[in-house]
Design an enzyme around this catalytic site. Structure first.
Site, short mmCIF file in Angstrom:
data_model
loop_
_atom_site.label_atom_id
_atom_site.label_comp_id
_atom_site.label_asym_id
_atom_site.label_seq_id
_atom_site.Cartn_x
_atom_site.Cartn_y
_atom_site.Cartn_z
N GLU A 1 -5.78 -11.06 -1.62
CA GLU A 1 -6.67 -10.88 -0.46
C GLU A 1 -8.12 -10.88 -0.91
OE1 GLU A 1 -5.43 -7.58 2.03
OE2 GLU A 1 -3.32 -7.93 1.60
N GLU B 1 0.80 -1.24 0.00
CA GLU B 1 0.00 0.00 0.00
C GLU B 1 0.83 1.28 0.00
OE1 GLU B 1 -2.81 -0.32 3.24
OE2 GLU B 1 -3.75 -2.09 2.38
C1 XIL Z 1 -6.43 -6.87 8.15
C2 XIL Z 1 -6.72 -8.08 9.03
O1 XIL Z 1 -7.56 -8.95 8.31
C3 XIL Z 1 -7.38 -7.64 10.31
O2 XIL Z 1 -7.52 -8.74 11.21
C4 XIL Z 1 -6.56 -6.55 10.99
O3 XIL Z 1 -7.24 -6.07 12.12
C5 XIL Z 1 -6.31 -5.40 10.02
O4 XIL Z 1 -5.68 -5.89 8.84
N1 XIL Z 1 -5.03 -5.05 3.58
C6 XIL Z 1 -4.00 -5.83 4.04
C7 XIL Z 1 -4.25 -6.76 5.19
O5 XIL Z 1 -2.93 -5.86 3.41
O6 XIL Z 1 -3.10 -6.92 5.99
C8 XIL Z 1 -5.39 -6.28 6.06
O7 XIL Z 1 -5.66 -7.29 7.04
C9 XIL Z 1 -6.61 -6.01 5.20
C10 XIL Z 1 -6.31 -4.92 4.20
#
Ligand code: XIL
Length: 385
Positions: free
Chosen positions: A272, A167
């Site tokens: 994701e 990001e």
């Molecule tokens: C999220 C997790 O799923 C949660 O449990 C945590 O509280 C916050 O982060 N983008 C990413 C991930 O790259 O690491 C994030 O994961 C979701 C958004």
């Protein structure tokens, strides 16, 4: 993946031999059901195309959720740690590393012959507090180099792919003014990739981000890939987070992501994937408003399915997954992995983000660990064009 598949084949051969020796109806039934049971899983269905993975939480890693673990080890051939390798947990204080959960995570992947992902080395979120206070670029450089080197070296030859930087871009394709950017300068991404490559020359090194369907943001990412390549810095792929919903992004937009990333000569991983079925607060209030949506907490309009997902929406979700996976199959030569962000609906982060306390249904397994209609539509897909 191959070893796992080999095990399945041995099991099949074993039963076949037993059957040839003294075949009864019962034995042949068990062959058929055994075959169906072990071979028709998500990862085996797509095994010639791309890895299929899931992000796993700490409960699963530590063995407290055997039902999730069972799904993970039968349905997936890749894992990503949902939180356990993030900086705030791995190095909460300067040079104080805590590898307890991360070690167990990696061991789980090794025990099951999985493609193991490391997430994420350098990210402005879930960063240790001490890193936020550093005002000096030499100090920042030293901490980032130490973090990358220590963590990547520890899992050298074990973690197969790293989300090296997560990001780093704004929506307009410019670089986000994170602590890394502010202290290390605009070439910090190149530098971090070089440190990672040095610590494990064989690991895949990925740049990962969300909203990659937005053309300006994507253009920034593509410029980065080209720049790293022209500098001779190793970059193995772009990770597209894929936190999507029932309608957005469109299939055309998703296809454009795949084509554009392939055009700069690296594969894409969907890192994701989850599909929210709930109303989006961004649509309700417009894009400029701050991302604190606590005003919507407890608002029934924003949480329409607290007691179960109506069939009509379940079917929409199944169709959406079917369409998306059809596209993945069509472009299998450009895709190296598809990872779901979680295993089952109850534990999805989307129950609490971007609005806390909702009931969302974004994954392929329901709140009781059962496969949903979407699971079956994905498994029913042909894997040839
Ligand atoms: C999220 C997790 O799923 C949660 O449990 C945590 O509280 C916050 O982060 N983008 C990413 C991930 O790259 O690491 C994030 O994961 C979701 C958004």
């Amino acid at each position: 993946m191959n070893n796992k598949f080999k095990n399945i084949t041995y099991v099949t051969v074993f039963y076949t031999v037993i059957c040839l020796i003294g075949c009864s109806n019962i034995a042949s039934t068990s062959i058929a059901s055994n075959d169906t049971l072990v071979s028709d899983t998500l990862y085996s269905h797509f095994k010639e195309l791309f890895h299929v993975g899931a992000a796993i939480n700490e409960e699963t890693i530590l063995g407290y959720d055997s039902q999730s673990e069972k799904i993970v080890t039968t349905e997936f051939n890749s894992i990503t740690p949902e939180n356990s390798l993030k900086w705030m947990f791995i190095q909460p204080k300067p040079n104080e590393f805590n590898f307890l959960v991360a070690d167990k995570y990696v061991q789980l992947g090794l025990d099951n012959n999985m493609h193991i992902v490391g997430h994420a080395l350098v990210w402005h979120s879930q960063l240790a507090d001490f890193m936020q206070d550093i005002q000096n670029s030499a100090e920042m450089n030293a901490h980032v180099q130490n973090h990358v080197n220590t963590v990547v070296s520890r899992y050298k030859g074990k973690i197969n792919a790293w989300d090296v930087v997560n990001e780093a871009f704004n929506e307009d394709g410019s670089l986000r003014e994170s602590v890394f950017y502010n202290q290390m300068g605009e070439n910090y991404i190149d530098q971090v990739f070089r440190w990672a490559a040095k610590a494990d020359p064989d690991a895949d090194l990925i740049y990962n981000d969300y909203n990659v369907y937005k053309p300006l943001k994507r253009a920034g990412i593509l410029r980065l890939v080209e720049k790293l390549k022209s500098n001779g810095t190793k970059i193995s792929g772009v990770g597209v987070q894929a936190h999507w919903d029932l309608n957005s992004p469109s299939l055309k937009e998703i296809e454009q992501i795949i084509l554009d990333i392939a055009s700069v000569g690296v594969p894409v991983s969907f890192t994701e994937l989850d599909i929210s079925v709930l109303p989006s607060p961004w649509e309700m209030v417009g894009a400029e408003v701050s991302q604190n949506f606590s005003i919507f907490e407890g608002d029934p309009k924003m949480n329409p399915y607290p007691n179960g997902l109506p069939d009509v929406i379940q079917n929409q979700l199944a169709k959406r997954y079917e369409d998306i996976f059809k596209l993945f199959v069509k472009h299998k030569d450009k895709i190296s992995r598809v990872t779901f962000w979680g295993v089952m609906d109850k534990h999805s982060w989307l129950n609490d983000w971007p609005i806390k306390g909702r009931t969302n249904y974004p994954l392929l397994f329901d709140r009781n660990y059962q496969p949903k209609k979407a699971y079956q539509t994905v498994l029913d897909l042909s894997t040839t064009d």
